[in-house]
Write a protein that holds these residues in place. Structure first.
Motif, PDB file in Angstrom:
ATOM      1  N   ASP A 151     -26.529  72.856  41.694  1.00 30.57           N
ATOM      2  CA  ASP A 151     -27.618  73.311  40.831  1.00 30.57           C
ATOM      3  C   ASP A 151     -28.965  73.126  41.518  1.00 30.57           C
ATOM      4  OD1 ASP A 151     -25.823  73.998  38.858  1.00 30.57           O
ATOM      5  OD2 ASP A 151     -26.048  72.104  37.771  1.00 30.57           O
TER       6      ASP A 151
ATOM      7  N   LYS B 200     -27.552  63.664  35.163  1.00 33.09           N
ATOM      8  CA  LYS B 200     -27.326  63.875  36.592  1.00 33.09           C
ATOM      9  C   LYS B 200     -27.482  65.352  36.912  1.00 33.09           C
ATOM     10  CE  LYS B 200     -24.418  59.984  37.590  1.00 33.09           C
ATOM     11  NZ  LYS B 200     -23.265  59.528  38.350  1.00 33.09           N
TER      12      LYS B 200
ATOM     13  N   ARG C 289     -26.423  68.223  39.452  1.00 30.02           N
ATOM     14  CA  ARG C 289     -25.418  68.515  40.465  1.00 30.02           C
ATOM     15  C   ARG C 289     -26.079  69.113  41.693  1.00 30.02           C
ATOM     16  NH1 ARG C 289     -21.029  71.872  37.226  1.00 30.02           N
ATOM     17  NH2 ARG C 289     -22.545  73.397  37.882  1.00 30.02           N
ATOM     18  N   SER C 290     -25.498  68.859  42.846  1.00 28.61           N
ATOM     19  CA  SER C 290     -26.102  69.314  44.101  1.00 28.61           C
ATOM     20  C   SER C 290     -26.144  70.831  44.178  1.00 28.61           C
ATOM     21  CB  SER C 290     -25.352  68.741  45.295  1.00 28.61           C
ATOM     22  OG  SER C 290     -24.016  69.202  45.306  1.00 28.61           O
TER      23      SER C 290
END
Length: 85
Positions: free
Chosen positions: A9, A4, A6-7
């Motif tokens: 990042d 996943k 992360r937003s």
């Protein structure tokens, strides 16, 4: 298992790409404007300013498009479908 992202990042990556892209375009505009100024226009300063401004505008436009393209994550996953006959 897919990792996943992360937003924050993803946002940081977009900011980094925007800064680098704008810097490269401004440096290229500086170089091209400087060459035109030295070779063709008797060492005037406006071609240099025009080149840097144009580079900044192009980088800003690319960054704005990158931030506002809401389907960018989906576009990366699209695959070409060939019709079966």
């Amino acid at each position: 298992m897919a990792s996943k992202v992360r937003s924050e990042d993803e946002y940081g990556g977009k900011v980094n790409r925007a800064i680098v892209d704008t810097g490269v375009k401004m440096a290229t505009g500086l170089l091209v404007g400087g060459v035109f100024s030295l070779v063709l226009l008797k060492r005037r300063t406006w071609p240099v300013a025009f080149g840097v401004g144009t580079g900044f505008g192009m980088g800003y436009s690319n960054a704005e498009n990158d931030f506002q393209n809401k389907n960018a994550a989906l576009l990366k996953r699209l695959q070409k479908v060939t019709p079966s006959t």
